[in-house]
Design an enzyme around this catalytic site. Structure first.
Site, PDB file in Angstrom:
ATOM      1  N   SER A 259       0.742  -1.121   0.004  1.00 41.33           N
ATOM      2  CA  SER A 259       0.085   0.069  -0.118  1.00 41.33           C
ATOM      3  C   SER A 259       0.690   1.147   0.070  1.00 41.33           C
ATOM      4  O   SER A 259       0.309   2.116  -0.632  1.00 41.33           O
ATOM      5  CB  SER A 259      -0.913   0.218   1.222  1.00 41.33           C
ATOM      6  OG  SER A 259      -1.764  -1.367   0.927  1.00 41.33           O
TER       7      SER A 259
ATOM      8  N   THR B  58      -4.827  -4.119   7.771  1.00 43.77           N
ATOM      9  CA  THR B  58      -4.568  -5.395   7.160  1.00 43.77           C
ATOM     10  C   THR B  58      -4.530  -6.205   8.038  1.00 43.77           C
ATOM     11  O   THR B  58      -4.711  -6.265   9.347  1.00 43.77           O
ATOM     12  CB  THR B  58      -3.351  -5.100   6.077  1.00 43.77           C
ATOM     13  OG1 THR B  58      -3.064  -6.179   5.447  1.00 43.77           O
ATOM     14  CG2 THR B  58      -1.958  -4.755   6.848  1.00 43.77           C
TER      15      THR B  58
ATOM     16  N   LYS C  20      -8.408  -6.750  10.532  1.00 41.57           N
ATOM     17  CA  LYS C  20      -9.639  -6.296   9.856  1.00 41.57           C
ATOM     18  C   LYS C  20     -11.058  -6.341  10.698  1.00 41.57           C
ATOM     19  O   LYS C  20     -11.811  -5.636  10.612  1.00 41.57           O
ATOM     20  CB  LYS C  20      -9.817  -6.963   8.545  1.00 41.57           C
ATOM     21  CG  LYS C  20      -8.742  -6.433   7.562  1.00 41.57           C
ATOM     22  CD  LYS C  20      -8.584  -7.218   6.235  1.00 41.57           C
ATOM     23  CE  LYS C  20      -7.762  -6.838   5.172  1.00 41.57           C
ATOM     24  NZ  LYS C  20      -8.059  -7.245   3.884  1.00 41.57           N
TER      25      LYS C  20
ATOM     26  N   GLU D  19     -22.163  -0.130   4.348  1.00 42.53           N
ATOM     27  CA  GLU D  19     -23.045  -1.582   4.054  1.00 42.53           C
ATOM     28  C   GLU D  19     -22.209  -2.644   4.010  1.00 42.53           C
ATOM     29  O   GLU D  19     -22.206  -3.849   4.615  1.00 42.53           O
ATOM     30  CB  GLU D  19     -23.872  -1.141   2.997  1.00 42.53           C
ATOM     31  CG  GLU D  19     -24.937  -2.070   2.813  1.00 42.53           C
ATOM     32  CD  GLU D  19     -25.565  -2.075   1.310  1.00 42.53           C
ATOM     33  OE1 GLU D  19     -26.304  -2.777   0.863  1.00 42.53           O
ATOM     34  OE2 GLU D  19     -25.057  -1.102   0.632  1.00 42.53           O
TER      35      GLU D  19
ATOM     36  N   ASP E  93     -12.359  -3.912  -0.823  1.00 43.02           N
ATOM     37  CA  ASP E  93     -11.883  -4.979  -1.634  1.00 43.02           C
ATOM     38  C   ASP E  93     -13.256  -5.260  -2.895  1.00 43.02           C
ATOM     39  O   ASP E  93     -12.713  -5.789  -4.052  1.00 43.02           O
ATOM     40  CB  ASP E  93     -11.775  -6.260  -1.011  1.00 43.02           C
ATOM     41  CG  ASP E  93     -10.692  -6.037  -0.171  1.00 43.02           C
ATOM     42  OD1 ASP E  93      -9.642  -5.397  -0.451  1.00 43.02           O
ATOM     43  OD2 ASP E  93     -10.358  -6.898   0.825  1.00 43.02           O
TER      44      ASP E  93
ATOM     45  N   ALA F 296     -14.148 -19.404   0.127  1.00 44.98           N
ATOM     46  CA  ALA F 296     -15.181 -18.512   0.950  1.00 44.98           C
ATOM     47  C   ALA F 296     -14.735 -18.002   2.093  1.00 44.98           C
ATOM     48  O   ALA F 296     -15.319 -17.790   3.135  1.00 44.98           O
ATOM     49  CB  ALA F 296     -16.274 -19.737   1.231  1.00 44.98           C
TER      50      ALA F 296
HETATM   51  P1  ATR Z   1      -9.052 -14.295   2.754  1.00 46.13           P
HETATM   52  O1  ATR Z   1      -9.414 -13.470   3.761  1.00 46.13           O
HETATM   53  O2  ATR Z   1      -7.719 -13.794   2.009  1.00 46.13           O
HETATM   54  O3  ATR Z   1      -9.997 -14.724   1.863  1.00 46.13           O
HETATM   55  P2  ATR Z   1      -9.154 -16.454   4.212  1.00 46.13           P
HETATM   56  O4  ATR Z   1     -10.594 -16.166   4.858  1.00 46.13           O
HETATM   57  O5  ATR Z   1      -8.243 -17.290   5.543  1.00 46.13           O
HETATM   58  O6  ATR Z   1      -8.529 -15.651   3.565  1.00 46.13           O
HETATM   59  O7  ATR Z   1      -9.702 -17.667   3.152  1.00 46.13           O
HETATM   60  C1  ATR Z   1      -8.796 -18.458   2.456  1.00 46.13           C
HETATM   61  C2  ATR Z   1      -9.592 -19.370   1.474  1.00 46.13           C
HETATM   62  O8  ATR Z   1      -8.511 -20.176   0.827  1.00 46.13           O
HETATM   63  C3  ATR Z   1     -10.705 -20.218   1.977  1.00 46.13           C
HETATM   64  O9  ATR Z   1     -11.618 -20.278   1.104  1.00 46.13           O
HETATM   65  C4  ATR Z   1      -9.721 -21.632   2.553  1.00 46.13           C
HETATM   66  O10 ATR Z   1     -10.604 -22.852   2.578  1.00 46.13           O
HETATM   67  P3  ATR Z   1     -11.126 -23.296   3.757  1.00 46.13           P
HETATM   68  O11 ATR Z   1     -12.293 -22.336   4.152  1.00 46.13           O
HETATM   69  O12 ATR Z   1     -11.563 -24.790   3.514  1.00 46.13           O
HETATM   70  O13 ATR Z   1     -10.002 -23.072   4.885  1.00 46.13           O
HETATM   71  C5  ATR Z   1      -8.801 -21.625   1.174  1.00 46.13           C
HETATM   72  N1  ATR Z   1      -7.849 -22.401   1.246  1.00 46.13           N
HETATM   73  C6  ATR Z   1      -6.636 -22.335   1.854  1.00 46.13           C
HETATM   74  N2  ATR Z   1      -5.759 -23.251   1.641  1.00 46.13           N
HETATM   75  C7  ATR Z   1      -6.621 -24.189   1.001  1.00 46.13           C
HETATM   76  C8  ATR Z   1      -6.010 -25.558   0.663  1.00 46.13           C
HETATM   77  N3  ATR Z   1      -4.948 -26.026   0.701  1.00 46.13           N
HETATM   78  N4  ATR Z   1      -6.803 -26.163  -0.055  1.00 46.13           N
HETATM   79  C9  ATR Z   1      -8.434 -25.487  -0.486  1.00 46.13           C
HETATM   80  N5  ATR Z   1      -8.583 -24.314  -0.163  1.00 46.13           N
HETATM   81  C10 ATR Z   1      -7.773 -23.677   0.677  1.00 46.13           C
END
Ligand code: ATR
Length: 293
Positions: A16, A61, A65, A87, A112, A139
């Protein structure tokens, strides 16, 4: 002289400062933007004393957050604007931008979703987004912001998948309850079945950290994807992930994640410094230069 900052713990990797200082210089604004390390136990004090310490606001960050949202949600109350809508912060329960005016009124938001929407629209303006069918991989927080963006872009059909299926179901619930998606238009599928739906979707969005430098690869064969699809990745290091390279090799439209990072910074800059900044190739190059280290 106007001042803003990004706070996190640790903070050394944030890009940033490169973005905002580039714009400050470009627009001849007397101001500064710095990275400040704020420990979790210092967060409340830091946020509540922004103006006292001379800041117009800050970016937030990892890992602050969600906590920052909790601290400021009542104080920010109904303060909102087109540029910094509150919102989305309420929907996500997480913020990345805070603005505080001279009377110490707070505005909080999460930019974002703007970053995602402006990035894909600027790269593929002709694409029929409202009638598209996106598949969102992941997700987490980024997926929530993207769901919000898709809602704002009037997308009606969305397919969700996540390693942990419950989280995809939760995201669907949020989309139906808070973002007015129709229940039968949001479909959750098993992570193992993601390749099967590819012929029926035309906007593939990776929101997971898979494929990022020092992370496991994203294991997906996209050969069955609908021919005229857009493939986009929020990962920007490397800039061309394997997913994007595969898509490019198939002649599909690809959009990398760096644009989302640049576009999410713009509304915050405008909120603090009063100038709507442009996302240009020159800015991209300045950030890419920094990414090399
Ligand atoms: P961000 O805020 O950047 O989205 P996060 O909330 O930690 O970070 O989300 C990371 C995403 O990457 C999640 O959807 C996570 O899946 P899970 O909910 O099952 O943890 C996904 N992710 C991270 N490592 C993964 C892996 N090895 N295989 C599949 N999905 C993964």
């Amino acid at each position: 002289m106007k001042k803003a900052c990004v706070i996190g713990y640790p903070i050394s990797h944030s890009l940033s400062p490169v973005i905002h200082n580039y714009w400050l210089k470009k627009y001849g604004i007397e101001g500064s933007y710095e990275a400040v390390e704020v420990k979790p136990e210092e967060l409340t004090d830091f946020l509540l004393n922004l103006k006292k310490n001379g800041y117009e606001g800050c970016n937030i960050t990892v890992p602050h957050k969600e906590k920052a949202f909790e601290i400021l949600k009542d104080l920010a109350g109904k303060n909102t604007s087109d540029n910094l809508p509150t919102e989305v912060a309420k929907m996500m329960g997480a913020i990345n931008t805070v603005k505080v005016d001279d009377a110490n009124n707070y505005t909080i938001t999460n930019t974002d979703f703007i970053g995602f929407a402006r990035n894909i629209i600027s790269h593929q303006p002709e694409f029929d987004y409202p009638n598209s069918t996106p598949l969102i991989l992941g997700a987490g927080g980024a997926a929530k912001a993207i769901a919000f963006a898709l809602g704002a872009m009037h997308v009606q059909n969305v397919v969700l998948t996540n390693r942990t299926k419950d989280k995809a179901e939760e995201l669907k619930k949020l989309m139906v309850e808070k973002l007015k998606f129709k229940e039968d238009r949001v479909i959750v599928i098993d992570w193992d079945l993601k390749e099967e739906v590819l012929p029926n979707i035309n906007l593939l969005i990776n929101t997971t950290s898979l494929g990022m430098k020092n992370q496991p690869p994203l294991d997906i064969n996209i050969s069955k994807i609908y021919p005229d699809s857009i493939v986009t990745d929020i990962v920007y290091n490397p800039l061309e992930t394997k997913l994007l390279a595969d898509a490019k090799a198939m002649g599909l439209k690809t959009i990398d994640g760096l644009g989302m990072l640049l576009h999410q910074a713009a509304p915050a800059f405008e909120g603090w410094f009063g100038v709507k900044p442009e996302v240009t190739t020159e800015l991209r190059d300045a950030v890419l230069e920094k990414l090399k280290f």
